[in-house]
Enzyme design. Structure first.
Site, PDB file in Angstrom:
ATOM      1  N   LYS A  11     -18.715   6.103   4.597  1.00 19.74           N
ATOM      2  CA  LYS A  11     -18.978   4.789   5.184  1.00 19.74           C
ATOM      3  C   LYS A  11     -18.657   3.722   4.146  1.00 19.74           C
ATOM      4  O   LYS A  11     -19.148   3.792   3.018  1.00 19.74           O
ATOM      5  CB  LYS A  11     -20.450   4.668   5.585  1.00 19.74           C
ATOM      6  CG  LYS A  11     -20.884   3.205   5.828  1.00 19.74           C
ATOM      7  CD  LYS A  11     -22.195   3.093   6.517  1.00 19.74           C
ATOM      8  CE  LYS A  11     -22.707   1.657   6.490  1.00 19.74           C
ATOM      9  NZ  LYS A  11     -23.834   1.456   7.390  1.00 19.74           N
ATOM     10  N   LYS A  37     -19.134  -0.113   3.084  1.00 19.53           N
ATOM     11  CA  LYS A  37     -19.824  -1.390   3.270  1.00 19.53           C
ATOM     12  C   LYS A  37     -18.797  -2.495   3.096  1.00 19.53           C
ATOM     13  O   LYS A  37     -18.269  -2.713   1.997  1.00 19.53           O
ATOM     14  CB  LYS A  37     -20.942  -1.519   2.222  1.00 19.53           C
ATOM     15  CG  LYS A  37     -21.675  -2.831   2.192  1.00 19.53           C
ATOM     16  CD  LYS A  37     -22.275  -3.250   3.499  1.00 19.53           C
ATOM     17  CE  LYS A  37     -23.183  -2.223   4.118  1.00 19.53           C
ATOM     18  NZ  LYS A  37     -23.797  -2.642   5.387  1.00 19.53           N
ATOM     19  N   ASP A  91     -18.413  -1.189   7.870  1.00 20.42           N
ATOM     20  CA  ASP A  91     -19.552  -2.027   8.289  1.00 20.42           C
ATOM     21  C   ASP A  91     -19.516  -3.383   7.597  1.00 20.42           C
ATOM     22  O   ASP A  91     -20.051  -3.545   6.501  1.00 20.42           O
ATOM     23  CB  ASP A  91     -20.858  -1.300   7.927  1.00 20.42           C
ATOM     24  CG  ASP A  91     -22.093  -2.141   8.246  1.00 20.42           C
ATOM     25  OD1 ASP A  91     -21.965  -3.157   8.958  1.00 20.42           O
ATOM     26  OD2 ASP A  91     -23.181  -1.757   7.785  1.00 20.42           O
ATOM     27  N   ASN A 127     -21.149  -5.967   8.369  1.00 20.45           N
ATOM     28  CA  ASN A 127     -22.421  -6.687   8.566  1.00 20.45           C
ATOM     29  C   ASN A 127     -22.245  -8.040   9.247  1.00 20.45           C
ATOM     30  O   ASN A 127     -22.751  -9.077   8.772  1.00 20.45           O
ATOM     31  CB  ASN A 127     -23.181  -6.860   7.243  1.00 20.45           C
ATOM     32  CG  ASN A 127     -23.976  -5.620   6.870  1.00 20.45           C
ATOM     33  OD1 ASN A 127     -23.745  -5.033   5.818  1.00 20.45           O
ATOM     34  ND2 ASN A 127     -24.894  -5.186   7.732  1.00 20.45           N
ATOM     35  N   GLU A 136     -18.965  -0.624  12.608  1.00 24.63           N
ATOM     36  CA  GLU A 136     -20.370  -1.041  12.651  1.00 24.63           C
ATOM     37  C   GLU A 136     -20.475  -2.563  12.517  1.00 24.63           C
ATOM     38  O   GLU A 136     -19.931  -3.146  11.569  1.00 24.63           O
ATOM     39  CB  GLU A 136     -21.079  -0.347  11.478  1.00 24.63           C
ATOM     40  CG  GLU A 136     -22.580  -0.348  11.546  1.00 24.63           C
ATOM     41  CD  GLU A 136     -23.175   0.505  10.410  1.00 24.63           C
ATOM     42  OE1 GLU A 136     -22.672   1.625  10.154  1.00 24.63           O
ATOM     43  OE2 GLU A 136     -24.124   0.038   9.771  1.00 24.63           O
ATOM     44  N   ASN A 161     -26.799  -1.728  13.388  1.00 25.19           N
ATOM     45  CA  ASN A 161     -28.193  -1.790  12.939  1.00 25.19           C
ATOM     46  C   ASN A 161     -28.608  -3.259  12.835  1.00 25.19           C
ATOM     47  O   ASN A 161     -29.590  -3.594  12.191  1.00 25.19           O
ATOM     48  CB  ASN A 161     -28.398  -1.106  11.582  1.00 25.19           C
ATOM     49  CG  ASN A 161     -27.644  -1.787  10.460  1.00 25.19           C
ATOM     50  OD1 ASN A 161     -26.461  -1.526  10.263  1.00 25.19           O
ATOM     51  ND2 ASN A 161     -28.298  -2.675   9.728  1.00 25.19           N
ATOM     52  N   ASP A 177     -33.616   3.757  12.303  1.00 28.53           N
ATOM     53  CA  ASP A 177     -34.200   3.623  10.961  1.00 28.53           C
ATOM     54  C   ASP A 177     -35.696   3.592  11.199  1.00 28.53           C
ATOM     55  O   ASP A 177     -36.207   2.626  11.761  1.00 28.53           O
ATOM     56  CB  ASP A 177     -33.703   2.327  10.304  1.00 28.53           C
ATOM     57  CG  ASP A 177     -34.278   2.119   8.912  1.00 28.53           C
ATOM     58  OD1 ASP A 177     -35.363   2.682   8.620  1.00 28.53           O
ATOM     59  OD2 ASP A 177     -33.667   1.385   8.124  1.00 28.53           O
ATOM     60  N   HIS A 203     -29.492   4.414   9.763  1.00 30.74           N
ATOM     61  CA  HIS A 203     -29.284   3.324   8.805  1.00 30.74           C
ATOM     62  C   HIS A 203     -30.089   3.547   7.533  1.00 30.74           C
ATOM     63  O   HIS A 203     -31.089   4.263   7.533  1.00 30.74           O
ATOM     64  CB  HIS A 203     -29.734   2.021   9.488  1.00 30.74           C
ATOM     65  CG  HIS A 203     -29.868   0.853   8.581  1.00 30.74           C
ATOM     66  ND1 HIS A 203     -31.085   0.404   8.120  1.00 30.74           N
ATOM     67  CD2 HIS A 203     -28.937   0.034   8.042  1.00 30.74           C
ATOM     68  CE1 HIS A 203     -30.900  -0.648   7.352  1.00 30.74           C
ATOM     69  NE2 HIS A 203     -29.602  -0.903   7.287  1.00 30.74           N
ATOM     70  N   ASN A 233     -31.382   1.478   3.640  1.00 31.83           N
ATOM     71  CA  ASN A 233     -31.382   0.463   2.581  1.00 31.83           C
ATOM     72  C   ASN A 233     -31.579   1.190   1.256  1.00 31.83           C
ATOM     73  O   ASN A 233     -31.757   2.406   1.240  1.00 31.83           O
ATOM     74  CB  ASN A 233     -32.554  -0.502   2.753  1.00 31.83           C
ATOM     75  CG  ASN A 233     -32.308  -1.531   3.827  1.00 31.83           C
ATOM     76  OD1 ASN A 233     -33.111  -1.687   4.731  1.00 31.83           O
ATOM     77  ND2 ASN A 233     -31.207  -2.247   3.750  1.00 31.83           N
TER      78      ASN A 233
HETATM   79  O1  GKR Z   1     -27.593  -2.658   0.754  1.00 35.62           O
HETATM   80  O2  GKR Z   1     -26.166  -4.259   0.831  1.00 35.62           O
HETATM   81  C1  GKR Z   1     -26.804  -3.350   1.368  1.00 35.62           C
HETATM   82  C2  GKR Z   1     -26.593  -3.087   2.832  1.00 35.62           C
HETATM   83  O3  GKR Z   1     -25.743  -4.039   3.369  1.00 35.62           O
HETATM   84  C3  GKR Z   1     -27.892  -3.056   3.571  1.00 35.62           C
HETATM   85  O4  GKR Z   1     -28.656  -4.182   3.273  1.00 35.62           O
HETATM   86  C4  GKR Z   1     -27.731  -2.986   5.053  1.00 35.62           C
HETATM   87  O5  GKR Z   1     -28.974  -3.076   5.656  1.00 35.62           O
HETATM   88  O6  GKR Z   1     -26.896  -0.780   4.679  1.00 35.62           O
HETATM   89  C5  GKR Z   1     -27.194  -1.712   5.557  1.00 35.62           C
HETATM   90  C6  GKR Z   1     -26.348  -1.742   6.802  1.00 35.62           C
HETATM   91  O7  GKR Z   1     -25.892  -0.713   7.207  1.00 35.62           O
HETATM   92  O8  GKR Z   1     -26.185  -2.801   7.395  1.00 35.62           O
HETATM   93 MG    MG Z   2     -25.000  -1.629   8.995  1.00 37.69          MG
END
Ligand code: GKR
Ligand code: MG
Length: 409
Positions: A177, A179, A208, A210, A233, A256, A280, A307, A309
């Protein structure tokens, strides 16, 4: 059995400079260790979001918890909702207020651990039993800044492929995955294609950002990544926006962010906004609620993933127990765990083998609190000066004009 005390200890754990659409991770991630002490000599443990707000919330909950039989979990939930209102948990780490379902979850996990210890049964049995003995996890790839943490700077596709190779070598992860929401969207699409090129079509990939992208960008990048992702995502914010992207995207969308509580399911299903819901237990109201969520998702033809953190071993053990109890959870779960070197359980870090973790055999969660480590990480909390997660402030120390993209990239 009666609960005689509820304790919450704030801790700070080392965290590398990971990037996301929210900014930059601070040098410490905050967590709270929850203990439910009973009159039968067993103490249940749990782990939840960190900082000052969860401490205040747990203190507010104390009168509803102390004196209660830990088996009486649904009445406890109802009582907490009555006292605190049925306030939503909000999205992921932003449930920093530890309200509603997230507050209940923090206590429920510790109660289930206490019940498991008292009855000498693993928590997964209290959730209805295991449908799998091992729980597969995905490598959670991050762009990151340089620090003396063994990973170095990762801000290019080549560096990301190297990070993925290391994660796979050390932990055996099969799914990857990424980010996103960090580099310009096409650069992230290219990073995914580089991963695909490096690891081949049998390694499932996810991206993802976000919710940093606009609907138009979500549609364009989804088209560019046709055939390369098992799911995309949260490309864009909100159920309506996700629904528009979902209509044109060749792969399922996962979330999420826009579906984070039971009330969101009906509109998301009606608008065909998502194909996969990331559970989660911290956010969705506990481990039993997560089992319920799995069944609801199946009813509506939605897939289930998990999900994460930044977290330590108590949360990981809880994630493994609950994942083992949810038949619908067929995707490898997310976990930040490899990024944390600190630990608060006896025996050190839980070990991944072939990218998965065996359901702990012991009673309750199957992990024990290391009191020396708890004390050390609590001291670290007091020293570090952080009381909530604030990735924007951390990012602006590096780039003073930085601002998050929210659906506008
Ligand atoms: O740790 O930066 C991070 C992630 O972006 C986290 O805060 C997210 O909640 O992992 C997460 C996600 O899947 O959105
Ligand atoms: Mg996410």
């Amino acid at each position: 059995m009666r609960i005689v005390d509820l304790r919450a200890t704030p801790i700070a754990v080392g965290d590398p400079p990971l990037r996301s659409a929210f900014g930059l991770h601070a040098p410490f991630a905050l967590r709270t260790i929850v203990e439910v002490e009973t009159d039968e000599g067993v103490t249940g443990i749990g782990e939840t979001y960190g900082g000052e707000a969860p401490l205040r919330a747990l203190e507010r909950a104390r009168p509803a918890v102390v004196g209660r039989d830990p088996w009486q979990l649904t009445p406890l939930r109802v009582e907490l909702e009555r006292r605190d209102g049925h306030r939503p948990a909000g999205f992921a780490w932003e449930s920093r207020a530890l309200a509603g379902p997230a507050l209940f979850s923090a206590i429920e996990v510790a109660c289930l651990d206490a019940i498991g210890k008292a009855t000498r049964r693993p928590v997964v049995d209290l959730l209805g039993g295991r449908v799998r003995d091992r729980v597969p996890f995905a490598a959670y790839l991050f762009f990151k800044h340089a620090r003396d943490d063994g990973w170095g700077e990762v801000m290019t596709a080549d560096a990301l492929v190297a990070e993925a190779r290391t994660m796979r070598k050390w932990y055996g992860f099969r799914s990857l995955k990424l980010k996103g929401g960090v580099l310009e969207p096409d650069r992230e699409a290219e990073a995914i294609l580089a991963l695909r090129e490096a690891f081949g079509p049998d390694v499932p990939l996810r991206l993802d950002p976000n919710a940093a992208w606009s609907i138009a960008t979500g549609l364009r990048i989804a088209g560019r990544l046709r055939g390369a992702l098992e799911y995309l995502e949260d490309p864009t914010p909100g159920i309506d926006g996700m629904s528009e992207v979902a209509r044109g995207a060749p792969m399922p969308l996962a979330t999420n962010m826009c579906v984070t509580q039971f009330d969101h399911l009906a509109p998301a299903v009606a608008k065909k906004a998502v194909g996969v819901v990331l559970t989660d237990h911290h956010m969705w109201g506990g481990m039993r609620a997560t089992v319920e969520l799995g069944r609801i998702c199946r009813t509506f033809g939605l897939g289930v993933s998990m999900h994460s953190n930044s977290h330590l071993g108590i949360s990981l053990a809880a994630m493994v127990h609950v994942a083992a109890a949810v038949p619908e959870l067929t995707y490898a779960c997310d976990t930040h765990y490899p990024w944390q070197t600190d630990e608060v359980i006896k025996g050190g870090k839980l070990r991944f083998e072939d990218g998965s973790i065996a359901v702990p055999d012991g009673a309750g969660l199957g992990v024990e609190l290391d009191r020396d480590a708890l004390e050390r990480l609590h001291e670290q909390y007091k020293r570090c000066g952080l009381t909530l997660r604030d990735d924007v402030t951390e990012m602006r120390k590096v780039e003073p004009d930085w601002r998050p993209h929210v659906g506008d990239w």
